[in-house]
Design a protein around this motif. Structure first.
Motif, mmCIF file in Angstrom:
data_model
loop_
_atom_site.group_PDB
_atom_site.id
_atom_site.type_symbol
_atom_site.label_atom_id
_atom_site.label_comp_id
_atom_site.label_asym_id
_atom_site.label_seq_id
_atom_site.Cartn_x
_atom_site.Cartn_y
_atom_site.Cartn_z
ATOM 1 N N VAL A 42 0.878 -1.172 0.000
ATOM 2 C CA VAL A 42 0.000 0.000 0.000
ATOM 3 C C VAL A 42 0.910 1.215 0.000
ATOM 4 N N LYS A 43 0.769 2.048 -1.026
ATOM 5 C CA LYS A 43 1.554 3.275 -1.131
ATOM 6 C C LYS A 43 0.885 4.373 -0.310
ATOM 7 N N ILE A 44 1.697 5.154 0.359
ATOM 8 C CA ILE A 44 1.199 6.252 1.181
ATOM 9 C C ILE A 44 1.715 7.548 0.555
ATOM 10 N N HIS A 45 0.914 8.116 -0.315
ATOM 11 C CA HIS A 45 1.349 9.237 -1.148
ATOM 12 C C HIS A 45 1.593 10.526 -0.384
ATOM 13 N N SER A 46 1.072 10.633 0.823
ATOM 14 C CA SER A 46 1.261 11.870 1.580
ATOM 15 C C SER A 46 2.663 11.986 2.184
ATOM 16 N N LEU A 47 3.432 10.893 2.178
ATOM 17 C CA LEU A 47 4.793 10.900 2.724
ATOM 18 C C LEU A 47 5.780 10.536 1.624
ATOM 19 N N GLN A 48 6.800 11.381 1.416
ATOM 20 C CA GLN A 48 7.738 11.113 0.353
ATOM 21 C C GLN A 48 9.199 11.126 0.781
ATOM 22 N N LYS A 49 9.537 11.865 1.811
ATOM 23 C CA LYS A 49 10.937 11.985 2.203
ATOM 24 C C LYS A 49 11.165 11.331 3.561
ATOM 25 N N PRO A 50 12.224 10.518 3.668
ATOM 26 C CA PRO A 50 12.490 9.880 4.956
ATOM 27 C C PRO A 50 12.992 10.874 5.996
ATOM 28 N N SER A 51 12.357 10.818 7.149
ATOM 29 C CA SER A 51 12.791 11.625 8.287
ATOM 30 C C SER A 51 12.174 10.983 9.522
ATOM 31 N N LEU A 52 12.670 11.335 10.669
ATOM 32 C CA LEU A 52 12.106 10.792 11.898
ATOM 33 C C LEU A 52 10.627 11.147 11.997
ATOM 34 N N GLU A 53 10.281 12.370 11.609
ATOM 35 C CA GLU A 53 8.886 12.805 11.652
ATOM 36 C C GLU A 53 8.014 11.967 10.721
ATOM 37 N N SER A 54 8.497 11.685 9.501
ATOM 38 C CA SER A 54 7.676 10.907 8.572
ATOM 39 C C SER A 54 7.521 9.464 9.032
ATOM 40 N N PHE A 55 8.518 8.896 9.720
ATOM 41 C CA PHE A 55 8.363 7.549 10.258
ATOM 42 C C PHE A 55 7.261 7.527 11.318
ATOM 43 N N HIS A 56 7.191 8.575 12.132
ATOM 44 C CA HIS A 56 6.141 8.663 13.138
ATOM 45 C C HIS A 56 4.771 8.848 12.487
ATOM 46 N N GLN A 57 4.730 9.529 11.378
ATOM 47 C CA GLN A 57 3.470 9.807 10.693
ATOM 48 C C GLN A 57 2.974 8.630 9.863
ATOM 49 N N LEU A 58 3.826 7.637 9.641
ATOM 50 C CA LEU A 58 3.501 6.530 8.751
ATOM 51 C C LEU A 58 2.229 5.800 9.173
ATOM 52 N N GLN A 59 2.130 5.392 10.421
ATOM 53 C CA GLN A 59 0.951 4.653 10.892
ATOM 54 C C GLN A 59 -0.305 5.511 10.807
ATOM 55 N N ASP A 60 -0.195 6.780 11.176
ATOM 56 C CA ASP A 60 -1.358 7.673 11.093
ATOM 57 C C ASP A 60 -1.821 7.842 9.650
ATOM 58 N N ALA A 61 -0.866 8.032 8.736
ATOM 59 C CA ALA A 61 -1.208 8.209 7.322
ATOM 60 C C ALA A 61 -1.855 6.940 6.764
ATOM 61 N N LEU A 62 -1.344 5.792 7.159
ATOM 62 C CA LEU A 62 -1.921 4.522 6.710
ATOM 63 C C LEU A 62 -3.343 4.366 7.235
ATOM 64 N N ASN A 63 -3.558 4.655 8.518
ATOM 65 C CA ASN A 63 -4.900 4.560 9.098
ATOM 66 C C ASN A 63 -5.864 5.521 8.422
ATOM 67 N N GLN A 64 -5.404 6.720 8.115
ATOM 68 C CA GLN A 64 -6.258 7.701 7.453
ATOM 69 C C GLN A 64 -6.618 7.229 6.045
ATOM 70 N N GLN A 65 -5.640 6.665 5.342
ATOM 71 C CA GLN A 65 -5.878 6.204 3.975
ATOM 72 C C GLN A 65 -6.860 5.032 3.946
ATOM 73 N N LEU A 66 -6.850 4.212 5.006
ATOM 74 C CA LEU A 66 -7.693 3.013 5.050
ATOM 75 C C LEU A 66 -8.911 3.178 5.957
ATOM 76 N N GLU A 67 -9.283 4.422 6.275
ATOM 77 C CA GLU A 67 -10.328 4.652 7.268
ATOM 78 C C GLU A 67 -11.664 4.025 6.911
ATOM 79 N N ASP A 68 -11.974 3.856 5.632
ATOM 80 C CA ASP A 68 -13.251 3.269 5.231
ATOM 81 C C ASP A 68 -13.197 1.752 5.095
ATOM 82 N N GLU A 69 -12.031 1.168 5.320
ATOM 83 C CA GLU A 69 -11.850 -0.275 5.167
ATOM 84 C C GLU A 69 -11.955 -0.969 6.531
ATOM 85 N N PRO A 70 -12.414 -2.225 6.546
ATOM 86 C CA PRO A 70 -12.455 -2.967 7.817
ATOM 87 C C PRO A 70 -11.041 -3.240 8.323
#
Length: 173
Positions: A42-70
């Protein structure tokens, strides 16, 4: 309970991978090959550059992208990955992704990384760009392969520390 078991298996796998890394040289010029199976991602298009902040945001971005899925329909590898396309370099040529170990068949936003032989090597953050250039040159010189994408798999080795496993596809099966 099944989700917790899956997360524990993923954490154990990550720990075992870290233990194996203790003997692996971090080098921008040391490469090997390995066969990898097909990987659903699953690609997470809202994150593109590696940084400590983006690693922390990864799970949140994934959950947001899949919010309508079981939620129980998915199991993810907990490793952060970055794919950079090489055919059309641009500002948006990199994207974060996660590997799906379980997902619904009708999920049309799942992409597939092909099964095949991959050239790979390990490097530090400081060696990352040099390693990417060297692995692409090595693939062309030694295997006569133009690479369509580079995968940077982030392996956490401690608190706020990580190394990269750089992968390029040599031949698909």
């Amino acid at each position: 309970m099944n989700k917790t078991k899956s997360q524990l298996r993923a954490l154990r796998k990550q720990y075992e991978n870290q233990a194996c890394l203790s003997d692996v040289p971090l080098s921008p010029t040391h490469f090997s090959t390995k066969a990898l199976g097909e990987r659903a991602i699953v690609k997470i298009h809202s994150l593109q550059k590696p940084s400590l902040e983006s690693f922390h945001q990864l799970q949140d971005a994934l959950n947001q992208q899949l919010e309508d899925e079981p939620k129980n329909a998915f199991v993810f590898d907990l490793r952060a990955n970055i794919m950079t396309t090489t055919s059309e370099p641009s500002e948006n040529s990199s994207v974060f992704f996660v590997v799906c170990e379980k997902y619904p068949e009708q999920a049309d936003w799942i992409s597939i990384l092909p099964k095949g032989i991959y050239l790979y090597g390990y490097c530090s953050e400081e060696q990352r760009m040099e390693t990417i250039q060297n692995i692409a040159a090595h693939a062309k010189a030694e295997y006569n392969t133009e690479i369509p994408f580079v995968i940077q798999s982030v392996i956490f080795t401690g608190m706020f520390q990580w190394v990269y496993e750089i992968q390029v596809l040599l031949t698909s099966a």
